[in-house]
Motif scaffolding. Sequence first.
Motif, PDB file in Angstrom:
ATOM      1  N   THR A 261       0.839  -1.210   0.000  1.00  0.00           N
ATOM      2  CA  THR A 261       0.000   0.000   0.000  1.00  0.00           C
ATOM      3  C   THR A 261       0.869   1.252   0.000  1.00  0.00           C
ATOM      4  O   THR A 261       0.613   2.197  -0.758  1.00  0.00           O
ATOM      5  CB  THR A 261      -0.942  -0.003   1.216  1.00  0.00           C
ATOM      6  N   VAL A 262       1.904   1.259   0.833  1.00  0.00           N
ATOM      7  CA  VAL A 262       2.824   2.394   0.864  1.00  0.00           C
ATOM      8  C   VAL A 262       3.519   2.533  -0.487  1.00  0.00           C
ATOM      9  O   VAL A 262       3.621   3.643  -1.036  1.00  0.00           O
ATOM     10  CB  VAL A 262       3.861   2.225   2.009  1.00  0.00           C
ATOM     11  N   HIS A 263       3.957   1.428  -1.059  1.00  0.00           N
ATOM     12  CA  HIS A 263       4.621   1.451  -2.365  1.00  0.00           C
ATOM     13  C   HIS A 263       3.670   1.982  -3.443  1.00  0.00           C
ATOM     14  O   HIS A 263       4.071   2.800  -4.288  1.00  0.00           O
ATOM     15  CB  HIS A 263       5.126   0.055  -2.732  1.00  0.00           C
ATOM     16  N   PHE A 264       2.427   1.555  -3.415  1.00  0.00           N
ATOM     17  CA  PHE A 264       1.436   2.028  -4.385  1.00  0.00           C
ATOM     18  C   PHE A 264       1.271   3.543  -4.280  1.00  0.00           C
ATOM     19  O   PHE A 264       1.237   4.246  -5.294  1.00  0.00           O
ATOM     20  CB  PHE A 264       0.086   1.333  -4.161  1.00  0.00           C
ATOM     21  N   CYS A 265       1.149   4.053  -3.048  1.00  0.00           N
ATOM     22  CA  CYS A 265       0.962   5.497  -2.853  1.00  0.00           C
ATOM     23  C   CYS A 265       2.155   6.289  -3.374  1.00  0.00           C
ATOM     24  O   CYS A 265       1.980   7.308  -4.059  1.00  0.00           O
ATOM     25  CB  CYS A 265       0.721   5.801  -1.380  1.00  0.00           C
ATOM     26  N   LEU A 266       3.356   5.820  -3.076  1.00  0.00           N
ATOM     27  CA  LEU A 266       4.545   6.521  -3.564  1.00  0.00           C
ATOM     28  C   LEU A 266       4.679   6.410  -5.081  1.00  0.00           C
ATOM     29  O   LEU A 266       5.101   7.367  -5.738  1.00  0.00           O
ATOM     30  CB  LEU A 266       5.793   6.001  -2.862  1.00  0.00           C
ATOM     31  N   THR A 267       4.312   5.268  -5.633  1.00  0.00           N
ATOM     32  CA  THR A 267       4.327   5.112  -7.092  1.00  0.00           C
ATOM     33  C   THR A 267       3.361   6.088  -7.741  1.00  0.00           C
ATOM     34  O   THR A 267       3.668   6.695  -8.771  1.00  0.00           O
ATOM     35  CB  THR A 267       3.977   3.660  -7.482  1.00  0.00           C
ATOM     36  N   LYS A 268       2.209   6.262  -7.129  1.00  0.00           N
ATOM     37  CA  LYS A 268       1.216   7.217  -7.650  1.00  0.00           C
ATOM     38  C   LYS A 268       1.778   8.640  -7.611  1.00  0.00           C
ATOM     39  O   LYS A 268       1.625   9.397  -8.570  1.00  0.00           O
ATOM     40  CB  LYS A 268      -0.070   7.116  -6.836  1.00  0.00           C
ATOM     41  N   LEU A 269       2.440   8.993  -6.506  1.00  0.00           N
ATOM     42  CA  LEU A 269       3.076  10.312  -6.438  1.00  0.00           C
ATOM     43  C   LEU A 269       4.125  10.469  -7.537  1.00  0.00           C
ATOM     44  O   LEU A 269       4.220  11.522  -8.174  1.00  0.00           O
ATOM     45  CB  LEU A 269       3.723  10.528  -5.070  1.00  0.00           C
ATOM     46  N   LYS A 270       4.910   9.423  -7.758  1.00  0.00           N
ATOM     47  CA  LYS A 270       5.939   9.470  -8.810  1.00  0.00           C
ATOM     48  C   LYS A 270       5.294   9.593 -10.187  1.00  0.00           C
ATOM     49  O   LYS A 270       5.720  10.401 -11.016  1.00  0.00           O
ATOM     50  CB  LYS A 270       6.813   8.220  -8.739  1.00  0.00           C
ATOM     51  N   ASP A 271       4.257   8.790 -10.444  1.00  0.00           N
ATOM     52  CA  ASP A 271       3.563   8.837 -11.737  1.00  0.00           C
ATOM     53  C   ASP A 271       2.942  10.205 -11.997  1.00  0.00           C
ATOM     54  O   ASP A 271       2.851  10.640 -13.147  1.00  0.00           O
ATOM     55  CB  ASP A 271       2.482   7.758 -11.809  1.00  0.00           C
ATOM     56  N   ASP A 272       2.499  10.863 -10.934  1.00  0.00           N
ATOM     57  CA  ASP A 272       1.903  12.197 -11.063  1.00  0.00           C
ATOM     58  C   ASP A 272       2.953  13.305 -10.998  1.00  0.00           C
ATOM     59  O   ASP A 272       2.618  14.480 -10.913  1.00  0.00           O
ATOM     60  CB  ASP A 272       0.853  12.414  -9.964  1.00  0.00           C
TER      61      ASP A 272
END
Length: 100
Positions: free
Chosen positions: A31-42
């Motif tokens: 979940t933490v990885h997903f959130c950070l990936t989303k920040l990176k993608d955005d």
Amino acid sequence: MEVWQAFTIQSLTEPDLQPLNAEMYDELFQTVHFCLTKLKDDDLLLDHLDLLLETERLYAVINGLALNGILQPHRLSPQLMRSVLQMHLESITKTDMPSS
């Protein structure tokens, strides 16, 4: 969190609980990885950061706040926990995160 910590401690001495405990920790990590990936993608995460390392770091911050919140609630209020988490997120993002 108290129930989760009690379960984690119990799983140390009961091998049958260890797979479920590992699954719970892995799901939080993912979940933490997903959130950070989303920040990176955005394009909100600072460019020079290592995504896996930052996932481990944020995961550790969350776990530490949770544990300290249980063990020392008189010292670590929910507002202080939010402030620590917000400060951490602001330190790894390109823009200020919205206040809660």
